[in-house]
Design a protein around this motif. Sequence first.
Motif, PDB file in Angstrom:
ATOM      1  N   GLY A  66      62.296  29.800  -4.070  1.00  0.00           N
ATOM      2  CA  GLY A  66      63.423  29.119  -3.429  1.00  0.00           C
ATOM      3  C   GLY A  66      64.676  29.968  -3.541  1.00  0.00           C
ATOM      4  O   GLY A  66      64.663  31.061  -4.116  1.00  0.00           O
ATOM      5  N   ASP A  67      65.767  29.507  -2.991  1.00  0.00           N
ATOM      6  CA  ASP A  67      67.020  30.257  -3.085  1.00  0.00           C
ATOM      7  C   ASP A  67      68.188  29.299  -2.965  1.00  0.00           C
ATOM      8  O   ASP A  67      68.061  28.231  -2.370  1.00  0.00           O
ATOM      9  N   TRP A  68      69.297  29.674  -3.533  1.00  0.00           N
ATOM     10  CA  TRP A  68      70.505  28.868  -3.501  1.00  0.00           C
ATOM     11  C   TRP A  68      71.659  29.840  -3.462  1.00  0.00           C
ATOM     12  O   TRP A  68      71.593  30.867  -4.127  1.00  0.00           O
ATOM     13  N   THR A 138      65.665  27.627   5.331  1.00  0.00           N
ATOM     14  CA  THR A 138      66.445  26.446   4.983  1.00  0.00           C
ATOM     15  C   THR A 138      67.626  26.349   5.943  1.00  0.00           C
ATOM     16  O   THR A 138      68.066  27.359   6.512  1.00  0.00           O
ATOM     17  N   ARG A 160      72.640  21.945  12.842  1.00  0.00           N
ATOM     18  CA  ARG A 160      71.977  23.034  12.125  1.00  0.00           C
ATOM     19  C   ARG A 160      70.549  23.236  12.619  1.00  0.00           C
ATOM     20  O   ARG A 160      70.028  24.348  12.608  1.00  0.00           O
ATOM     21  N   ALA A 229      61.385  23.043   4.165  1.00  0.00           N
ATOM     22  CA  ALA A 229      61.437  21.982   3.155  1.00  0.00           C
ATOM     23  C   ALA A 229      62.549  21.021   3.517  1.00  0.00           C
ATOM     24  O   ALA A 229      63.656  21.443   3.861  1.00  0.00           O
ATOM     25  N   GLY A 230      62.250  19.741   3.469  1.00  0.00           N
ATOM     26  CA  GLY A 230      63.276  18.750   3.789  1.00  0.00           C
ATOM     27  C   GLY A 230      62.589  17.439   4.120  1.00  0.00           C
ATOM     28  O   GLY A 230      61.408  17.423   4.471  1.00  0.00           O
ATOM     29  N   THR A 231      63.323  16.359   4.012  1.00  0.00           N
ATOM     30  CA  THR A 231      62.660  15.064   4.173  1.00  0.00           C
ATOM     31  C   THR A 231      63.251  14.246   5.316  1.00  0.00           C
ATOM     32  O   THR A 231      62.737  13.187   5.646  1.00  0.00           O
ATOM     33  N   SER A 232      64.321  14.777   5.934  1.00  0.00           N
ATOM     34  CA  SER A 232      64.939  14.007   7.016  1.00  0.00           C
ATOM     35  C   SER A 232      64.063  14.036   8.271  1.00  0.00           C
ATOM     36  O   SER A 232      63.115  14.831   8.373  1.00  0.00           O
ATOM     37  N   ALA A 235      64.110  17.379   9.825  1.00  0.00           N
ATOM     38  CA  ALA A 235      63.315  18.351   9.067  1.00  0.00           C
ATOM     39  C   ALA A 235      61.845  18.221   9.463  1.00  0.00           C
ATOM     40  O   ALA A 235      61.150  19.210   9.697  1.00  0.00           O
ATOM     41  N   LEU A 247      57.079  21.515   3.118  1.00  0.00           N
ATOM     42  CA  LEU A 247      57.243  20.986   1.759  1.00  0.00           C
ATOM     43  C   LEU A 247      58.106  19.740   1.850  1.00  0.00           C
ATOM     44  O   LEU A 247      59.281  19.816   2.203  1.00  0.00           O
TER      45      LEU A 247
END
Length: 466
Positions: A66-68, A138, A160, A229-232, A235, A247
């Motif tokens: 992952g990354d931030w 992302t 986005r 990755a995301g749950t909306s 996404a 994911l």
Amino acid sequence: MKTRTSLNAPEHSDHLVLSAMVRTLGAFPSGWRYPGAHKDPAKDAEALKRVAKAAEKSGFDFLFLGDWLSADIDLEFSDPHLLSRADSLSTASYLAASTRRIGIVGTVNVAHSEPYATARSAASIDRLSHGRFGLNLTVGTDARGAANFGKAGYSPEFDRFEVADEYVQVLRGLWDGWDDSAFVHDTESGALIDRSRVTALDHVGRSYAVAGPLNVQRPVQGHVPLMHAGTSRRALEFAAEFADIYLAASATLDEARNLYAETKLRVGALGRPSESLSIIAPLLPVVGETRAEAYEVYDTLVELFQVDDGSDRAAKLDLPANRSAQSLRQLVGLPLADRSIDDVVTAPTAARFNNTGHRLLDVVADRSGRRVGGDRPVTYRHLLVAHLVRSPLVVGSPADIADHMERWFRAGAVDGFGILSAFLHEQFESFTRLVVPELARRGLVRGNYAASTLRGHLGASLPGRR
Ligand SMILES: Cc1cc2nc3c(=O)[nH]c(=O)nc-3n(C[C@H](O)[C@H](O)[C@H](O)COP(=O)(O)O)c2cc1C
């Protein structure tokens, strides 16, 4: 890869997709404090190599990096792994050189990168790893990350996902610029390339203008596999249209089943084979040789979790307000006067808890076997940790962990899991040493690699050049 069908679940693969979600400082907030845990980011190079090798030896499909994009020092007590982490693509290149079969997925944020640079890096790592790279895109618009990229006034309102759609078009267009046979290297005639097999992109869209062609050959995998990755809702739609790996974190089995069914349906409606998207859920197993041993590991993690117990030591840490006894009182809906954080929750007090309080007691029981009035009682510290650490934890013996994974897989809720480790290296290596053989015994994992590329591990075919 074969697929199996059942009457009430969409098609899914015959083995679990296994990924290691690599967080060197551990995925449990107090994990780095565990005796013997890896805790020094200066020594990450060796730690990363060790995780990669253990995962590869166990036949994991891929490592997920992952990354931030900011350091957010106030995350010290909640997400310490975000404080220091080698950037994702550098780490992917490094690990590509220390492994031979396992896939490696790196992360790039669409909002803070240019598709030409990303297409180039991804094609390069894919080439250098002989087809083992995957790209997690992302689309988050975290304000502090944005502030590091000269976009302090960045609007979270811009669409986005619309930008991300175009980003993917550009990536794939650039990867398709070179035919696999474009390099003819004809020493006789002196022609290095066949110019008719190279095309520019000449993309002009709403967000990007990219001429192309790319200055790297077509990736070994044609298009580098994409992950999201995301749950909306958006996404899910983005993953269904473009991703090879999705994911998604669901709180319950029912939620995961619904999301799985809906996503696969959408994949099919878009004309893609439903098994071309692998849906995985994050999982944080706390493993011991026995259930009692796993409970002990969890108890220690809870013990090491930094709370405000009113001591001078706690005062010096400058802990967030939600670590106080006061926040706990509000949580369960009782004043709890005179209780300290390590006091036992008694039956008469628990009887007066609100719904949240009762739900937290259930979480504590699941994770630690502790029950109000039981031999191993519940403390307020346990309750607070149950509230603050919401990771998808499963604590237990190898059979307990395998039962959970099998249940979700057979229920048509996931194609696989992203395995988080509370701390390194003991917990990840307990998973590979104890749980993976149990999964193999049940025929749920492949054990050995049948393919040499990430796309091959996922059972996906090579896309043709458009
Ligand atoms: C399990 C999981 C892991 C994630 N890992 C990252 C990550 O490493 N870096 C990142 O920027 N976002 C990460 N995200 C955040 C998502 O990319 C996304 O921005 C976030 O879930 C909000 O988007 P949504 O509203 O579409 O769900 C992750 C999300 C999930 C569910």
